[in-house]
Design an enzyme around this catalytic site. Structure first.
Site, short mmCIF file in Angstrom:
data_model
loop_
_atom_site.label_atom_id
_atom_site.label_comp_id
_atom_site.label_asym_id
_atom_site.label_seq_id
_atom_site.Cartn_x
_atom_site.Cartn_y
_atom_site.Cartn_z
N HIS A 4 -84.36 63.24 -28.16
CA HIS A 4 -84.08 64.52 -28.82
C HIS A 4 -85.36 65.10 -29.42
CE1 HIS A 4 -79.90 62.92 -28.64
NE2 HIS A 4 -79.63 64.20 -28.43
N HIS A 64 -86.77 68.06 -24.72
CA HIS A 64 -85.33 68.27 -24.52
C HIS A 64 -84.96 69.71 -24.89
CE1 HIS A 64 -81.00 68.01 -24.78
NE2 HIS A 64 -81.03 68.24 -26.08
#
Length: 614
Positions: free
Chosen positions: A332, A336
């Site tokens: 994350h 991303h």
């Protein structure tokens, strides 16, 4: 004759003297007088009760007025204590009143405020006092310390006769302690936070039980007032600290002007050159600068820079600041977020849905994609709750998503990063509202709550131009973009899945080592061999239904469904391979090679597979 009340208690005596005519009082006179005095008893008792009720009403009114005066303004502790001192002295007139606030221990006082009867007549530069005097008089530590330690009320009619009184405090002064009323001040929790002491009631009278009851009732309001003011002062300090902290964080969390100017000078390739319209887009060979110039290209092609009068240098700095606020976690992270934004851009342009959403909503969606995981810590909402993190205390639902939105607003409002500074207030409010909805929609819990309504809307063919339907479409579109790696070519999907599982296993390790709990299979490193099967279950339960629904809305999105199905086949092959390897290993270690035994083991594997998939 006696005057009696209704209970037969004697409350007075009535006497008549010298009957006219020098006649003696007769038996009839006694009966008449007795009957009359029965009414007198009732009348006197009623008058007594009326006086008591009037006194109680007056007392309650005074207490209510005092409560209002104490709570109407809680600017400083000095102001509140000054009100307490002045009103106490005016209600129970005495020579001195002291309020002593308890310090670290119950026998030490952090601050002492005092008040004399003539203090209200003293002015400074023609202005009346609004704060009390501090520590002018010696403290009779024997009495005040006893009350602070025990919480007992002390009412002394003659100070010199009381062993707790220290006569030395009167030496060298023109003041002499005679009568003392001292009692504790408590907060709403019953903790002693101070002591109030009244000295020398006027006219050399002792403090009565009524005085004691009144001050005791008043002390309750004093305690609440002082406690609330303490809390108010702490809150003011906390807000100031928070403001300073946010200012410091904002400075260090935003990109420098030099970096923005450097990015501004870079060439911006075309969307076709970068492959931004391609659903199979892969950023593996791109540098961080390439990702930033690609973001600028997406904003330019959607006409967001021109339409919303964005300062190009501010756009560059904002993008750099957003990238800077992504932590270096396994999955994350900035890459991303960039990939989610690319998928949003490709869907909006390939389907021409930017016509449905309009420019304001497209702007909000692009910002949401880039900011939807800001400051992600590599752990999910469930972990925040299990660990009782400060974030979980702030937000009980969609914990991380609320934090991502807050970080997004912080950057947008930071000097030099105010991307929306040139739009109208109405458009700004609209962007922020859509932005919040979009970021919160990336919580899969919200996806599960809304997807039933979305699937029904797709089947019924609703009008997506309606606000409520368009809001639902935006929420589902955020999920489609967030999970888009599942639609990519196999080499991209497998690489991303390994990153996701690595981050999950890292969380599972923390849960096992620091929280002493066994992580779920998805985050349990010991169940790594079940990853292919879990991916199949993830595709079947979450991914495939939403992509198939979007393919019904636009046949341009059919490649996404094809990609998901191809990846499902690949994961299923790996799952079968893992099952065969597991069966071979079990057969090698199994001393009993009977067909019945092998069938039992195989059935167990199938059962475990079904359980994991579910």
């Amino acid at each position: 004759m006696p005057i009696k009340d209704t209970n037969g208690d004697v409350i007075g005596v009535a006497q008549v003297i010298n009957k006219l005519g020098d006649q003696p009082f007769t038996k009839l006179d006694e009966e008449i007088f007795s009957s009359y005095l029965q009414f007198c008893g009732i009348g006197l008792r009623n008058a007594h009760l009326y006086e008591k009720s009037q006194l109680e009403i007056k007392r309650n009114q005074v207490l209510l007025d005092l409560a209002r005066m104490i709570f109407e303004e809680q600017s400083t502790i000095e102001h509140v204590v000054f009100r307490i001192l002045t009103h106490t002295q005016s209600l129970i007139q005495c020579q001195r009143v002291q309020v002593l606030l308890v310090g670290g221990s119950k026998v030490s006082f952090s601050r002492v405020f005092d008040f004399e009867a003539n203090d209200l007549n003293i002015t400074e530069d023609g202005e009346s006092r609004t704060s009390p005097f501090e520590s002018r008089f010696p403290i009779n530590i024997g009495i005040t310390g006893h009350v602070a330690a025990t919480g007992e009320v002390v009412n002394i009619a003659n100070a010199e006769d009381d062993p707790k009184f220290d006569p030395s405090i009167d030496e060298g002064t023109n003041f002499k302690h005679k009568t003392i009323l001292c009692m504790p001040i408590k907060n709403s929790s019953g903790e002693i936070i101070g002591v109030i002491q009244l000295v020398n009631k006027f006219n050399d009278l002792p403090f009565t039980k009524n005085d004691q009851n009144f001050v005791e009732a008043f002390a309750i309001f004093c305690g609440m007032g002082i406690h609330n003011t303490h809390m108010y002062e702490k809150a003011v300090v906390a807000i100031a600290k928070q403001s300073v902290t946010l200012e410091v964080l904002s400075y260090h969390a935003t990109a420098t002007l030099e970096d923005a100017q450097r990015l501004r000078g870079l060439r911006i390739p075309s969307s076709a050159h970068l492959g931004l319209h391609d659903f199979a887009f892969d950023d593996i060979h791109m540098t961080d600068d390439d990702t930033l110039t690609a973001c600028i290209r997406m904003f330019l092609d959607l006409d967001l820079v021109e339409r919303f009068h964005m300062d190009y240098e501010v756009l560059c700095r904002w993008l750099l600041s957003v990238k800077k606020n992504y932590r270096n976690v396994t999955y994350h992270n900035w890459r991303h977020a960039f990939n989610v934004a690319q998928m949003m851009f490709s869907i909006l342009t390939v389907t021409q849905w930017w016509n449905i959403f309009g420019e304001v909503e497209c702007l909000a969606l692009m910002i949401a994609c880039l900011c939807h995981d800001l400051d992600h810590r590599g752990t999910n909402n469930s972990f925040q709750i299990k660990a009782s993190s400060p974030l979980a205390q702030l937000y009980s639902t969609s914990t991380m998503e609320h934090h991502h939105f807050d970080q997004c607003l912080m950057i947008l409002n930071s000097p030099g990063n105010q991307l929306l500074s040139n739009i109208s207030s109405e458009e700004y409010s609209r962007v922020v509202r859509v932005l919040e909805e979009a970021i919160l929609s990336t919580d899969l819990a919200i996806y599960f709550r809304k997807r039933g309504a979305f699937f029904a809307a797709v089947r019924e063919g609703v009008c997506w131009q309606m606000d409520e339907n368009r809001e639902l479409l935006r929420a589902m579109l955020m999920t489609v973009c967030d999970l888009a790696a599942i639609t990519k070519p196999w080499d991209v999907e497998k690489r991303v899945a390994e990153l996701v599982s690595s981050e999950f296993f890292e969380q599972g390790d923390i849960e096992r080592e620091e929280l002493n709990i066994t992580p779920i299979d998805l985050m349990n490193r010991e169940k790594e061999d079940q990853l292919p099967l879990m991916q199949v279950g993830f595709i079947d339960s979450i991914c495939l239904p939403i992509y198939e629904a979007f393919a019904l809305l636009s046949d341009k999105l059919q490649p996404l469904v094809v990609g998901v199905k191809k990846n499902r086949e690949k994961w299923l092959e790996l799952a079968m391979d893992e099952s065969l390897i597991k069966i071979d290993a079990e057969e090698t270690n199994n001393n009993d090679n009977s067909p019945k035994s092998n069938m039992t083991d195989s059935s167990s594997d199938v059962s475990a597979t079904e359980s994991t998939t579910n």
